[in-house]
Design a protein around this motif. Structure first.
Motif, PDB file in Angstrom:
ATOM      1  N   GLY A   1     -34.155 -50.141  49.654  1.00 27.53           N
ATOM      2  CA  GLY A   1     -32.953 -49.544  50.223  1.00 27.53           C
ATOM      3  C   GLY A   1     -33.136 -48.299  51.055  1.00 27.53           C
ATOM      4  N   ASP A   2     -34.354 -47.761  51.191  1.00 26.30           N
ATOM      5  CA  ASP A   2     -34.526 -46.549  51.986  1.00 26.30           C
ATOM      6  C   ASP A   2     -34.423 -46.856  53.469  1.00 26.30           C
ATOM      7  OD1 ASP A   2     -37.683 -46.656  53.035  1.00 26.30           O
ATOM      8  OD2 ASP A   2     -37.296 -47.736  51.163  1.00 26.30           O
ATOM      9  N   LYS A   3     -34.098 -45.846  54.273  1.00 29.85           N
ATOM     10  CA  LYS A   3     -33.821 -46.074  55.692  1.00 29.85           C
ATOM     11  C   LYS A   3     -35.038 -46.582  56.454  1.00 29.85           C
ATOM     12  CE  LYS A   3     -34.504 -41.197  57.038  1.00 29.85           C
ATOM     13  NZ  LYS A   3     -35.719 -41.424  57.838  1.00 29.85           N
ATOM     14  N   ASP A   4     -36.253 -46.123  56.094  1.00 29.24           N
ATOM     15  CA  ASP A   4     -37.444 -46.573  56.818  1.00 29.24           C
ATOM     16  C   ASP A   4     -37.703 -48.053  56.579  1.00 29.24           C
ATOM     17  OD1 ASP A   4     -37.864 -44.066  57.862  1.00 29.24           O
ATOM     18  OD2 ASP A   4     -39.306 -43.466  56.329  1.00 29.24           O
ATOM     19  N   SER A   5     -37.554 -48.503  55.331  1.00 30.62           N
ATOM     20  CA  SER A   5     -37.775 -49.915  55.036  1.00 30.62           C
ATOM     21  C   SER A   5     -36.699 -50.771  55.684  1.00 30.62           C
ATOM     22  CB  SER A   5     -37.790 -50.155  53.524  1.00 30.62           C
ATOM     23  OG  SER A   5     -38.896 -49.520  52.927  1.00 30.62           O
ATOM     24  N   LEU A   6     -35.436 -50.326  55.622  1.00 30.65           N
ATOM     25  CA  LEU A   6     -34.359 -51.091  56.249  1.00 30.65           C
ATOM     26  C   LEU A   6     -34.576 -51.205  57.749  1.00 30.65           C
ATOM     27  CD1 LEU A   6     -31.333 -49.591  54.296  1.00 30.65           C
ATOM     28  CD2 LEU A   6     -32.148 -51.958  54.169  1.00 30.65           C
ATOM     29  N   ALA A   7     -34.972 -50.088  58.393  1.00 30.19           N
ATOM     30  CA  ALA A   7     -35.200 -50.115  59.838  1.00 30.19           C
ATOM     31  C   ALA A   7     -36.370 -51.024  60.196  1.00 30.19           C
ATOM     32  CB  ALA A   7     -35.448 -48.695  60.350  1.00 30.19           C
ATOM     33  N   TRP A   8     -37.444 -50.948  59.400  1.00 32.18           N
ATOM     34  CA  TRP A   8     -38.644 -51.729  59.692  1.00 32.18           C
ATOM     35  C   TRP A   8     -38.357 -53.221  59.637  1.00 32.18           C
ATOM     36  CZ3 TRP A   8     -43.343 -51.294  61.644  1.00 32.18           C
ATOM     37  CH2 TRP A   8     -44.338 -52.217  61.306  1.00 32.18           C
TER      38      TRP A   8
ATOM     39  N   GLU B   1     -35.340 -54.762  59.497  1.00 29.34           N
ATOM     40  CA  GLU B   1     -34.224 -55.188  60.326  1.00 29.34           C
ATOM     41  C   GLU B   1     -34.621 -55.367  61.779  1.00 29.34           C
ATOM     42  OE1 GLU B   1     -31.068 -52.441  59.684  1.00 29.34           O
ATOM     43  OE2 GLU B   1     -30.501 -53.319  57.748  1.00 29.34           O
ATOM     44  N   GLU B   2     -35.735 -54.764  62.178  1.00 29.53           N
ATOM     45  CA  GLU B   2     -36.225 -54.957  63.539  1.00 29.53           C
ATOM     46  C   GLU B   2     -36.957 -56.276  63.694  1.00 29.53           C
ATOM     47  OE1 GLU B   2     -38.580 -51.559  64.423  1.00 29.53           O
ATOM     48  OE2 GLU B   2     -36.871 -50.187  64.529  1.00 29.53           O
TER      49      GLU B   2
END
Length: 358
Positions: A219-226, A228-229
């Motif tokens: 759920g952290d923003k870095d994992s979500l961004a990674w 989701e790209e």
């Protein structure tokens, strides 16, 4: 090796492989007991007896399989008694670093207990119960090392692990058998995660993580961004990334599909080297696995394949989401995980076809 079985009856089996125990005498690992295991197949690895019978270096012929931190093999550290991230000071990387057995994942406070990163196990020496050497003249090609790792405390909890690492001459396979028992007189929280750390040259630009299952980013923003790209563990491994300098990372949970026997199969395949490492385990024992991706430049280029019965955000989060396992007094829990080296383009292609995305 089977074709040479008769010949093996008439030579010293140490010419082929086996287990050799010793003690390190220098640096951060001074006085640490280890066991070098040579499978006689090209696969050889170092068992760290004083770090919970975890596995440090591992090689297949000329190629390293594991990621090693700059600290390498260190003596067990009392830092694990402290909350926070101090566990990282003695994290060797290595092929297998076990996390638990009372908590795994991020530091947190759970029902008043302050818990550090990844628990006690990796900093706890084992009591060696047995070392069984191969004896082809007696018809025994197998070998094993077994030890007891205790996590005791007056008034509890008191968990005991009996770990066996075993293999067979001529086979590039490692079997890890972990059996826990709650020796205390009250229920105990139980988390178990095998931090399997793969590094260069097995892990390299162009290598692939192959599995079947459903991915959910942490759920952290870095994992979500990674994720989701569009990046995910089924895609090709990238070159080292600037965004993974320092603590940069990404992590996801995999809800894996199984074969007909209920086992999960995950592989890191490097077609350039025609070399792969596969991990297999029971989904009943390990209901999920975490994929840690830390493609840092320099010496921090690593992925983790992490079978677990818990999560990686800490025991308090496991309790909230209903993932926290409990062991009743006298109750046991068994985990079996196998690592196998694959060589040759056909073996890699067959694994990808059988266990990769459909």
């Amino acid at each position: 090796m089977a074709d040479n079985g008769q010949a093996l009856r008439y030579i010293n089996p140490a010419q082929v492989g086996g287990i050799e125990t010793s003690v390190l005498d220098d640096g951060l690992g001074r006085s640490t007991r280890i066991a070098w295991v040579n499978t006689g197949s090209g696969l050889r690895y170092k068992v760290n007896i004083d770090r919970g019978l975890d596995i440090a270096e591992a090689f297949f012929n000329a190629h390293s399989l594991a990621w090693l931190s700059y600290g390498g093999t260190t003596a067990p550290q009392r830092a694990y008694d402290h909350p926070g991230m101090e566990w990282l000071r003695s994290f060797p990387g290595g092929l297998v670093t076990s996390c638990g057995p009372l908590n795994a994942g991020a530091p947190c406070t759970d029902e008043g207990a302050e818990l550090g990163l990844h628990g006690y196990h990796s900093n706890t020496p084992a009591s060696v119960e047995s070392v069984n050497h191969p004896a082809p003249a007696r018809g025994r090609m197998g070998f094993s090392i077994t030890g007891i790792v205790r996590t005791p405390r007056v008034f509890g909890p008191n968990l005991e692990l009996r770990r066996t690492i075993e293999g067979e001459l001529g086979q590039p396979v490692i079997h890890i058998r972990d059996e826990f028992i709650n020796r205390g007189n009250a229920p105990a929280p139980h988390a178990w995660l095998l931090h399997i750390n793969l590094g260069w040259p097995l892990l390299d630009e162009g290598a692939r993580i192959v599995y079947r299952g459903t991915l959910t980013p942490r759920g952290d923003k870095d994992s979500l961004a990674w994720f989701e790209e569009g990046r995910n563990p089924q895609t090709t491994v990238p070159a080292p990334l600037d965004i993974h300098r320092g603590p940069g990372e990404a992590c996801a949970y995999i809800d894996p599909q199984t074969d007909d026997t209920g086992r999960v199969h995950v592989g890191l395949l490097n077609e350039k080297l025609q070399l792969g490492l596969t991990v297999s385990f029971s989904k009943r024992e390990f209901p999920r696995w975490a994929n840690w991706q830390h493609y840092g430049p320099g010496g921090e280029y690593v992925i983790g394949i992490e079978p677990c019965n818990c999560g990686v955000e800490g025991r308090c989060v496991d309790r909230e989401r209903g993932w926290l396992d409990m062991l009743e007094p006298g109750e046991t829990r068994l985990y079996v995980c196998s690592l196998r080296v694959l060589t040759g383009q056909k073996a890699l292609a067959d694994f990808a076809a059988q266990h990769g995305p459909k």
